[in-house]
Write a protein that holds these residues in place. Structure first.
Motif, PDB file in Angstrom:
ATOM      1  N   ALA A  95     -27.540 -12.918 -32.994  1.00  0.00           N
ATOM      2  CA  ALA A  95     -27.523 -14.322 -33.410  1.00  0.00           C
ATOM      3  C   ALA A  95     -26.775 -14.523 -34.722  1.00  0.00           C
ATOM      4  O   ALA A  95     -26.239 -15.603 -34.969  1.00  0.00           O
ATOM      5  N   SER A  96     -26.712 -13.502 -35.557  1.00  0.00           N
ATOM      6  CA  SER A  96     -26.016 -13.629 -36.839  1.00  0.00           C
ATOM      7  C   SER A  96     -24.493 -13.673 -36.675  1.00  0.00           C
ATOM      8  O   SER A  96     -23.780 -14.029 -37.603  1.00  0.00           O
ATOM      9  N   THR A  97     -23.997 -13.318 -35.503  1.00  0.00           N
ATOM     10  CA  THR A  97     -22.560 -13.342 -35.238  1.00  0.00           C
ATOM     11  C   THR A  97     -22.145 -14.744 -34.821  1.00  0.00           C
ATOM     12  O   THR A  97     -22.690 -15.307 -33.875  1.00  0.00           O
ATOM     13  N   GLN A  98     -21.171 -15.296 -35.530  1.00  0.00           N
ATOM     14  CA  GLN A  98     -20.657 -16.615 -35.171  1.00  0.00           C
ATOM     15  C   GLN A  98     -19.538 -16.450 -34.152  1.00  0.00           C
ATOM     16  O   GLN A  98     -18.632 -15.645 -34.354  1.00  0.00           O
ATOM     17  N   ARG A  99     -19.637 -17.220 -33.073  1.00  0.00           N
ATOM     18  CA  ARG A  99     -18.599 -17.184 -32.038  1.00  0.00           C
ATOM     19  C   ARG A  99     -17.727 -18.413 -32.172  1.00  0.00           C
ATOM     20  O   ARG A  99     -18.216 -19.529 -32.288  1.00  0.00           O
ATOM     21  N   LEU A 100     -16.423 -18.179 -32.142  1.00  0.00           N
ATOM     22  CA  LEU A 100     -15.441 -19.257 -32.191  1.00  0.00           C
ATOM     23  C   LEU A 100     -14.511 -19.086 -31.006  1.00  0.00           C
ATOM     24  O   LEU A 100     -14.222 -17.954 -30.597  1.00  0.00           O
ATOM     25  N   HIS A 101     -14.019 -20.202 -30.482  1.00  0.00           N
ATOM     26  CA  HIS A 101     -13.040 -20.132 -29.403  1.00  0.00           C
ATOM     27  C   HIS A 101     -11.773 -20.828 -29.875  1.00  0.00           C
ATOM     28  O   HIS A 101     -11.787 -22.011 -30.209  1.00  0.00           O
ATOM     29  N   VAL A 102     -10.686 -20.072 -29.934  1.00  0.00           N
ATOM     30  CA  VAL A 102      -9.389 -20.594 -30.367  1.00  0.00           C
ATOM     31  C   VAL A 102      -8.375 -20.174 -29.307  1.00  0.00           C
ATOM     32  O   VAL A 102      -7.800 -19.083 -29.377  1.00  0.00           O
ATOM     33  N   PRO A 103      -8.187 -21.005 -28.274  1.00  0.00           N
ATOM     34  CA  PRO A 103      -7.326 -20.598 -27.161  1.00  0.00           C
ATOM     35  C   PRO A 103      -5.835 -20.696 -27.485  1.00  0.00           C
ATOM     36  O   PRO A 103      -5.394 -21.609 -28.173  1.00  0.00           O
ATOM     37  N   PHE A 104      -5.097 -19.723 -27.000  1.00  0.00           N
ATOM     38  CA  PHE A 104      -3.635 -19.714 -27.082  1.00  0.00           C
ATOM     39  C   PHE A 104      -3.105 -19.483 -25.678  1.00  0.00           C
ATOM     40  O   PHE A 104      -3.733 -18.809 -24.861  1.00  0.00           O
ATOM     41  N   ASP A 105      -1.921 -20.043 -25.399  1.00  0.00           N
ATOM     42  CA  ASP A 105      -1.279 -19.818 -24.095  1.00  0.00           C
ATOM     43  C   ASP A 105      -1.084 -18.326 -23.855  1.00  0.00           C
ATOM     44  O   ASP A 105      -0.970 -17.544 -24.798  1.00  0.00           O
ATOM     45  N   ASP A 106      -1.002 -17.962 -22.588  1.00  0.00           N
ATOM     46  CA  ASP A 106      -0.831 -16.572 -22.176  1.00  0.00           C
ATOM     47  C   ASP A 106       0.662 -16.280 -21.978  1.00  0.00           C
ATOM     48  O   ASP A 106       1.242 -16.661 -20.949  1.00  0.00           O
ATOM     49  N   PRO A 107       1.321 -15.612 -22.926  1.00  0.00           N
ATOM     50  CA  PRO A 107       2.762 -15.361 -22.801  1.00  0.00           C
ATOM     51  C   PRO A 107       3.172 -14.650 -21.517  1.00  0.00           C
ATOM     52  O   PRO A 107       4.171 -15.045 -20.896  1.00  0.00           O
ATOM     53  N   PRO A 108       2.458 -13.594 -21.049  1.00  0.00           N
ATOM     54  CA  PRO A 108       2.903 -12.956 -19.809  1.00  0.00           C
ATOM     55  C   PRO A 108       2.926 -13.921 -18.618  1.00  0.00           C
ATOM     56  O   PRO A 108       3.836 -13.868 -17.788  1.00  0.00           O
ATOM     57  N   ARG A 109       1.944 -14.801 -18.549  1.00  0.00           N
ATOM     58  CA  ARG A 109       1.914 -15.772 -17.451  1.00  0.00           C
ATOM     59  C   ARG A 109       3.090 -16.733 -17.573  1.00  0.00           C
ATOM     60  O   ARG A 109       3.761 -17.049 -16.591  1.00  0.00           O
ATOM     61  N   LEU A 110       3.369 -17.193 -18.793  1.00  0.00           N
ATOM     62  CA  LEU A 110       4.474 -18.138 -19.000  1.00  0.00           C
ATOM     63  C   LEU A 110       5.836 -17.499 -18.749  1.00  0.00           C
ATOM     64  O   LEU A 110       6.786 -18.188 -18.383  1.00  0.00           O
ATOM     65  N   ALA A 111       5.931 -16.187 -18.945  1.00  0.00           N
ATOM     66  CA  ALA A 111       7.214 -15.493 -18.818  1.00  0.00           C
ATOM     67  C   ALA A 111       7.480 -14.956 -17.418  1.00  0.00           C
ATOM     68  O   ALA A 111       8.571 -14.472 -17.137  1.00  0.00           O
ATOM     69  N   GLN A 112       6.519 -15.063 -16.524  1.00  0.00           N
ATOM     70  CA  GLN A 112       6.653 -14.384 -15.230  1.00  0.00           C
ATOM     71  C   GLN A 112       7.825 -14.865 -14.387  1.00  0.00           C
ATOM     72  O   GLN A 112       8.362 -14.104 -13.598  1.00  0.00           O
ATOM     73  N   ASP A 113       8.251 -16.106 -14.547  1.00  0.00           N
ATOM     74  CA  ASP A 113       9.377 -16.614 -13.750  1.00  0.00           C
ATOM     75  C   ASP A 113      10.662 -16.747 -14.568  1.00  0.00           C
ATOM     76  O   ASP A 113      11.579 -17.452 -14.155  1.00  0.00           O
ATOM     77  N   PRO A 123       8.203 -17.577 -24.858  1.00  0.00           N
ATOM     78  CA  PRO A 123       6.779 -17.895 -25.023  1.00  0.00           C
ATOM     79  C   PRO A 123       6.045 -16.887 -25.910  1.00  0.00           C
ATOM     80  O   PRO A 123       5.107 -17.252 -26.621  1.00  0.00           O
ATOM     81  N   TYR A 124       6.474 -15.651 -25.906  1.00  0.00           N
ATOM     82  CA  TYR A 124       5.871 -14.650 -26.786  1.00  0.00           C
ATOM     83  C   TYR A 124       6.115 -15.022 -28.247  1.00  0.00           C
ATOM     84  O   TYR A 124       5.210 -14.941 -29.076  1.00  0.00           O
ATOM     85  N   ARG A 125       7.338 -15.420 -28.549  1.00  0.00           N
ATOM     86  CA  ARG A 125       7.665 -15.797 -29.931  1.00  0.00           C
ATOM     87  C   ARG A 125       6.900 -17.049 -30.347  1.00  0.00           C
ATOM     88  O   ARG A 125       6.407 -17.130 -31.474  1.00  0.00           O
ATOM     89  N   ARG A 126       6.811 -18.018 -29.446  1.00  0.00           N
ATOM     90  CA  ARG A 126       6.084 -19.254 -29.769  1.00  0.00           C
ATOM     91  C   ARG A 126       4.622 -18.953 -30.053  1.00  0.00           C
ATOM     92  O   ARG A 126       4.062 -19.388 -31.065  1.00  0.00           O
ATOM     93  N   VAL A 127       3.976 -18.204 -29.180  1.00  0.00           N
ATOM     94  CA  VAL A 127       2.559 -17.884 -29.361  1.00  0.00           C
ATOM     95  C   VAL A 127       2.371 -16.995 -30.595  1.00  0.00           C
ATOM     96  O   VAL A 127       1.410 -17.176 -31.349  1.00  0.00           O
ATOM     97  N   ARG A 128       3.291 -16.082 -30.838  1.00  0.00           N
ATOM     98  CA  ARG A 128       3.229 -15.256 -32.052  1.00  0.00           C
ATOM     99  C   ARG A 128       3.162 -16.145 -33.297  1.00  0.00           C
ATOM    100  O   ARG A 128       2.343 -15.928 -34.187  1.00  0.00           O
ATOM    101  N   GLU A 129       4.016 -17.166 -33.336  1.00  0.00           N
ATOM    102  CA  GLU A 129       4.047 -18.055 -34.497  1.00  0.00           C
ATOM    103  C   GLU A 129       2.807 -18.954 -34.563  1.00  0.00           C
ATOM    104  O   GLU A 129       2.317 -19.252 -35.651  1.00  0.00           O
ATOM    105  N   GLU A 130       2.285 -19.366 -33.422  1.00  0.00           N
ATOM    106  CA  GLU A 130       1.045 -20.157 -33.414  1.00  0.00           C
ATOM    107  C   GLU A 130      -0.126 -19.320 -33.940  1.00  0.00           C
ATOM    108  O   GLU A 130      -0.961 -19.810 -34.707  1.00  0.00           O
ATOM    109  N   ILE A 131      -0.185 -18.064 -33.538  1.00  0.00           N
ATOM    110  CA  ILE A 131      -1.249 -17.177 -34.013  1.00  0.00           C
ATOM    111  C   ILE A 131      -1.064 -16.906 -35.501  1.00  0.00           C
ATOM    112  O   ILE A 131      -2.029 -16.915 -36.270  1.00  0.00           O
ATOM    113  N   ARG A 132       0.167 -16.679 -35.934  1.00  0.00           N
ATOM    114  CA  ARG A 132       0.431 -16.470 -37.367  1.00  0.00           C
ATOM    115  C   ARG A 132      -0.070 -17.654 -38.188  1.00  0.00           C
ATOM    116  O   ARG A 132      -0.767 -17.482 -39.199  1.00  0.00           O
ATOM    117  N   LYS A 133       0.240 -18.859 -37.744  1.00  0.00           N
ATOM    118  CA  LYS A 133      -0.195 -20.070 -38.461  1.00  0.00           C
ATOM    119  C   LYS A 133      -1.717 -20.156 -38.500  1.00  0.00           C
ATOM    120  O   LYS A 133      -2.310 -20.444 -39.540  1.00  0.00           O
TER     121      LYS A 133
END
Length: 140
Positions: A95-113, A123-133
């Protein structure tokens, strides 16, 4: 273990987003947080994720995908899920652990086609920068 707050980034495969988040957090806030990542169904580190992190100067050298069971027995202050599957299947934490949900797009799924490797990396670069921010603004 140190007195720094402990963060676990959790994703499905621990192959891309959680690896990026762990690496960025170590690079930006290594003095503030002790950081880990894991997957609910670990795979291998995605080579494209490694490539775009290398481009940003934060290599994933030495990183490997791992399950929660492989992590040290520590109490995490925060568990941050980065995809809905991890959020839905996240194991029990005290219970002392705080859970947070911060969703990011899935680059492998976006890159498959993608028509080319360069297009697949976008998409990898975009998500990389979103995670960095997100990590830059992290204040837990």
């Amino acid at each position: 273990m140190s007195d720094r707050k402990r963060i676990l980034y959790l994703c499905t495969g621990n192959s891309c987003r959680s690896q990026m988040a762990e690496a960025w957090t170590r690079a930006i806030h290594g003095d503030r947080y002790e950081v880990f990542s894991a997957g609910v169904e670990p795979k291998t580190v995605d080579p494209r994720a490694a490539r775009v992190m290398e481009e940003a100067g934060v290599p994933l050298t030495g990183h490997r995908s791992k399950s929660i069971d492989e992590l040290p027995q520590v109490d995490f202050h925060f568990v941050i899920t980065l995809c809905s599957h991890a959020q839905e299947t996240c194991p029990y934490f005290p219970a002392s652990t705080q859970r947070l949900h911060v969703p990011f797009d899935d680059p492998p799924r976006l890159a498959q086609d993608a028509a080319s490797e360069e297009e697949a990396l976008q998409p990898y670069r975009r998500v990389r920068e979103e995670i960095r921010k997100f990590v830059e603004e992290l204040n837990l």
